[in-house]
Design a protein around this motif. Sequence first.
Motif, PDB file in Angstrom:
ATOM      1  N   LYS A  34       1.212  -1.282  -0.442  1.00  0.00           N
ATOM      2  CA  LYS A  34       0.044   0.583   0.183  1.00  0.00           C
ATOM      3  C   LYS A  34       0.598   1.610  -0.156  1.00  0.00           C
ATOM      4  N   PRO A  35       0.538   2.291  -0.409  1.00  0.00           N
ATOM      5  CA  PRO A  35       1.343   3.020  -1.262  1.00  0.00           C
ATOM      6  C   PRO A  35       1.442   4.267   0.462  1.00  0.00           C
ATOM      7  N   PHE A  36       2.371   4.517   0.810  1.00  0.00           N
ATOM      8  CA  PHE A  36       2.654   5.960   1.885  1.00  0.00           C
ATOM      9  C   PHE A  36       2.372   6.963   1.325  1.00  0.00           C
ATOM     10  N   GLY A  37       1.576   7.848   1.611  1.00  0.00           N
ATOM     11  CA  GLY A  37       1.143   8.878   1.360  1.00  0.00           C
ATOM     12  C   GLY A  37       1.648  10.187   2.180  1.00  0.00           C
ATOM     13  N   LEU A  38       2.807  11.143   1.748  1.00  0.00           N
ATOM     14  CA  LEU A  38       3.887  12.014   1.295  1.00  0.00           C
ATOM     15  C   LEU A  38       3.823  12.594   1.384  1.00  0.00           C
ATOM     16  N   SER A  39       4.560  13.905   1.411  1.00  0.00           N
ATOM     17  CA  SER A  39       4.209  15.160   1.135  1.00  0.00           C
ATOM     18  C   SER A  39       4.860  15.784  -0.257  1.00  0.00           C
ATOM     19  N   VAL A  40       5.117  14.248  -0.790  1.00  0.00           N
ATOM     20  CA  VAL A  40       5.540  14.306  -2.374  1.00  0.00           C
ATOM     21  C   VAL A  40       4.718  13.629  -2.995  1.00  0.00           C
ATOM     22  N   GLY A  41       3.343  12.947  -2.279  1.00  0.00           N
ATOM     23  CA  GLY A  41       2.311  12.535  -2.788  1.00  0.00           C
ATOM     24  C   GLY A  41       2.390  11.053  -2.201  1.00  0.00           C
ATOM     25  N   ASP A  42       1.740   9.614  -3.025  1.00  0.00           N
ATOM     26  CA  ASP A  42       2.124   9.113  -2.515  1.00  0.00           C
ATOM     27  C   ASP A  42       3.179   8.357  -3.035  1.00  0.00           C
ATOM     28  N   VAL A  43       3.859   7.268  -2.117  1.00  0.00           N
ATOM     29  CA  VAL A  43       5.104   6.600  -2.469  1.00  0.00           C
ATOM     30  C   VAL A  43       5.378   5.055  -1.939  1.00  0.00           C
ATOM     31  N   VAL A  44       5.527   4.247  -3.019  1.00  0.00           N
ATOM     32  CA  VAL A  44       5.293   3.017  -2.406  1.00  0.00           C
ATOM     33  C   VAL A  44       6.938   2.340  -2.369  1.00  0.00           C
ATOM     34  N   VAL A  45       6.826   1.577  -1.394  1.00  0.00           N
ATOM     35  CA  VAL A  45       8.254   1.050  -1.351  1.00  0.00           C
ATOM     36  C   VAL A  45       8.015  -0.533  -0.898  1.00  0.00           C
ATOM     37  N   SER A  46       8.904  -1.070  -1.333  1.00  0.00           N
ATOM     38  CA  SER A  46       9.154  -2.540  -0.540  1.00  0.00           C
ATOM     39  C   SER A  46      10.146  -3.058   0.186  1.00  0.00           C
ATOM     40  N   ALA A  47       9.902  -4.405   0.956  1.00  0.00           N
ATOM     41  CA  ALA A  47      10.544  -4.549   2.215  1.00  0.00           C
ATOM     42  C   ALA A  47      11.250  -5.734   1.822  1.00  0.00           C
ATOM     43  N   SER A  48      12.234  -6.052   2.322  1.00  0.00           N
ATOM     44  CA  SER A  48      12.740  -7.641   2.337  1.00  0.00           C
ATOM     45  C   SER A  48      12.691  -8.377   4.134  1.00  0.00           C
ATOM     46  N   ILE A  49      12.639  -8.996   4.209  1.00  0.00           N
ATOM     47  CA  ILE A  49      12.052  -9.385   5.966  1.00  0.00           C
ATOM     48  C   ILE A  49      12.870 -10.596   5.669  1.00  0.00           C
ATOM     49  N   GLY A  50      13.701 -10.779   7.209  1.00  0.00           N
ATOM     50  CA  GLY A  50      14.509 -11.627   7.905  1.00  0.00           C
ATOM     51  C   GLY A  50      13.570 -12.489   8.719  1.00  0.00           C
ATOM     52  N   VAL A  51      13.520 -13.665   9.333  1.00  0.00           N
ATOM     53  CA  VAL A  51      12.732 -13.862  10.360  1.00  0.00           C
ATOM     54  C   VAL A  51      13.665 -15.099  10.784  1.00  0.00           C
ATOM     55  N   ALA A  52      13.935 -14.674  12.239  1.00  0.00           N
ATOM     56  CA  ALA A  52      15.398 -15.984  13.154  1.00  0.00           C
ATOM     57  C   ALA A  52      14.105 -16.005  14.327  1.00  0.00           C
ATOM     58  N   LYS A  53      14.303 -17.078  14.922  1.00  0.00           N
ATOM     59  CA  LYS A  53      13.523 -17.765  16.376  1.00  0.00           C
ATOM     60  C   LYS A  53      14.568 -18.229  16.761  1.00  0.00           C
ATOM     61  N   SER A  54      14.220 -18.199  18.494  1.00  0.00           N
ATOM     62  CA  SER A  54      15.812 -19.235  19.636  1.00  0.00           C
ATOM     63  C   SER A  54      13.970 -19.687  20.831  1.00  0.00           C
ATOM     64  N   THR A  55      14.370 -20.246  21.439  1.00  0.00           N
ATOM     65  CA  THR A  55      13.576 -20.596  22.297  1.00  0.00           C
ATOM     66  C   THR A  55      14.818 -20.796  23.544  1.00  0.00           C
ATOM     67  N   GLY A  56      15.306 -19.673  23.647  1.00  0.00           N
ATOM     68  CA  GLY A  56      16.235 -19.096  24.566  1.00  0.00           C
ATOM     69  C   GLY A  56      17.875 -19.084  25.443  1.00  0.00           C
ATOM     70  N   GLY A  57      18.297 -19.891  23.919  1.00  0.00           N
ATOM     71  CA  GLY A  57      19.731 -20.677  23.807  1.00  0.00           C
ATOM     72  C   GLY A  57      20.445 -19.605  22.992  1.00  0.00           C
ATOM     73  N   ALA A  58      19.916 -18.463  22.901  1.00  0.00           N
ATOM     74  CA  ALA A  58      20.936 -18.341  21.138  1.00  0.00           C
ATOM     75  C   ALA A  58      20.976 -16.464  22.034  1.00  0.00           C
ATOM     76  N   HIS A  59      21.977 -15.741  22.347  1.00  0.00           N
ATOM     77  CA  HIS A  59      22.215 -14.867  22.886  1.00  0.00           C
ATOM     78  C   HIS A  59      21.344 -13.611  21.669  1.00  0.00           C
ATOM     79  N   ALA A  60      20.595 -12.243  21.848  1.00  0.00           N
ATOM     80  CA  ALA A  60      20.942 -11.681  21.157  1.00  0.00           C
ATOM     81  C   ALA A  60      20.704 -10.780  20.204  1.00  0.00           C
ATOM     82  N   LEU A  61      22.267 -10.925  20.375  1.00  0.00           N
ATOM     83  CA  LEU A  61      23.045 -10.412  19.259  1.00  0.00           C
ATOM     84  C   LEU A  61      22.908 -11.374  17.847  1.00  0.00           C
ATOM     85  N   GLU A  62      22.972 -12.758  18.768  1.00  0.00           N
ATOM     86  CA  GLU A  62      23.324 -13.176  17.935  1.00  0.00           C
ATOM     87  C   GLU A  62      21.699 -14.115  16.891  1.00  0.00           C
TER      88      GLU A  62
END
Length: 762
Positions: A441-469
């Motif tokens: 969906k477009p983002f309504g900005l001062s210059v008009g509607d702007v569309v930008v996509s995103a790349s998403i990475g998903v990582a999971k842990s049950t508590g063993g991994a450090h936050a930075l890792e």
Amino acid sequence: MSSSVIAEQRPPLRARFAWLHVVAGLTLVAVYCLGPVWVQTPASVVAMAGGMTSLYLGPKRNLKPADRLPWRMVRAGGWLFIVASVIRALVPSTMNTPPTAIALVPNSFIVPAYLCLGYAFLVMLRRRRAGDDDPARIDAILVGLAAAFVTWTFVISPALYASNLSGFQVLDALFPIFDVVMLILVAQLMLAGGVQQVALWLMIVAAACMFVGDLLFSLRDAQLIDISPMASNASFLLMFVLIPAAALHPSTRTLVQPQKIVVRDLSKLRMTVIGLVVVVPTIITSLVPVGEVINDLVRAGLCALIVLSVLGRVVRSNNSRVRAEKVTRRRATHDALTDLPNRELLSDTVSRWAGRAATDHLEISLLFIDLDRFKMVNDHWGHEVGDELLCAVAGRLGEQVRAEDVVARIGGDEFVIALASPSHLRLAESLAGRLLEEFAKPFGLSVGDVVVSASIGVAKSTGGAHALELIRDADTAMYKAKGSGRNAYALFDTSLRDQVRDRVKLEQALRGALERGELAVHFQPIVDIAGDELDGFESLMRWTSPELGFVSPDEFIPIAEETGMIEELGAWSLRESVRQLQEWLVMRGPDARPIHVSVNVAVRQLRDGALVKLVDDVLRETGLPPQALWLEITESGVMEDIETALLTLNALHSLGVTLCIDDFGTGYSSLSYLHRLPVGIVKIDRSFIMDVGEAGSNEPIVRAVLAMTHAMGHRVVAEGVETELQRDWLRAQGCDLVQGWFYGKAERPENLTNWIDRSVSA
């Protein structure tokens, strides 16, 4: 003299005009005070006329029209003062001591004059102060209260309770009240932080002169002192010198511009002033005898107000310190632009969750979100619009999460969402899918509607991994999504760690490869299909590492692009290619058929204005004819930011080099944009050539490209020609040039002498 030099000299000239006005005005005041009687009136008239002239010229020269309102009010007050002075000069009885009813005539102009000046100072204060500065405001009130106490005790009160004074004398005694208000406003201007330049100090001294003049006038009218009217008149003439000088001085713009509030520790001078403000009224109250009830009540009330103001200052200062500490703590844990948690707060939160993940059977999930081609937004519309987009993204991400989730911004266009939930819910995957839909969906900005996509990475842990890792793993998965074509999400798995390790190893080995002599330029023949004659070569970079062996360009070129190393490597490749072609041209002699060299240009180079200068320098240094140099640009590289690319391409075209669209048809299939590009060659990607001559499905596409590009006046190179059947079919369709393994692979220059010799003998 150039206009830029003139512009640089203007501020000093205007400052000199202001000081010349001060010198001339002070001279006139001195003549008024010390000269013979017959020069007093001309001196005062010239001083006031010069002051009013400067009040018109100064703001017009130094300020924008929207900033001139305070000075219009000052001018109005100046004219009212002049009218009152003229009345007093024409009707001497208005200056009689004690005053009579006729004194009300000039006073009826002086009162609105003070109101105009007060309003002007108030507007300056509001515009100058960028935010509430409580210490400055209270300190100014303290100064005003102290002045009011002294004025009441020694001027107003004696006038009110003197039995021989008329009501008109009492009214004149109240004039210093106006000056007390002026002092409060001017003190705030002085104390409210920001630059304290010449114009401000001139205004401060002018206000002090007004106070002294009114004080002397009131004391004289109340017959409390015996002094000539010349003293108070001289004080008002100084006002007509100093305030216009402030308008003439270039620093007058600082009086109407917001100033940054700087919170400092109390200086010794400021502490001394506050101490005197408290102590002096107390001492006076103790030493001056008790008098009338109303007089004592007023003095007691003013003392009480002073004490309460000091108490208020202490409370406000303490509250300001507490607020400042809170702001400092928040700045340490939150992003300044979006006010989202930053990397540190995110890490702390994930660490807390990890501590109870095992006992509460929770799964911690991180979604690492990177905006695709965000740099294009900054380059096209500027960083302000880029910041606007980041804030809009932050708001939209916050709308998609639960109250207990964390949305953080950890870098330029990088966001992270942290979730803690039972593992069977698969909340992270569901959220990632919703976010991709939201980004569509477009983002309504001062210059008009702007569309930008995103790349998403998903990582999971049950508590063993450090936050930075965990953040690192999500980041790794994001790069997998970006490598899959962007606008997607990818889940982290341990195999990605090996890929990242290999990539880091490759990147480290690539750094310094050029200095170590591990890189080489190979050349692949490009053949004129009509007569199988050599038309030129495409130069291709090759890397052989002592540790890694031969590394494919498909592996190291993307890394060079991402890290920026491609600019150095590309410049080296260009110089080597041109040098080698010039060597071949000398070998072939002037009568041989001209040949060219085709050099690939990376997307980073295309966006860099230095590319044009580099090409120009190389051509000048080697003497290579510009038409002998072809520069290959990818279709997708051009289309990412076509306006910026066009600027570079047109500049290169003006040098006389030939521009080629490489891998045509694999990117945006931008047939409608091709006519805008100053290209001479279109290269059809090898993927379309593989099945031609065999009634393959791509034959209609190749025919269409050939027909269209020829109609536009371009020549066509078919890449990846590997069989005689492909060559013959392309020749039958009118293709101009071909390259591929059918004629030879990319080789070192020493292995291509047969091509050079054959074309020479032909």
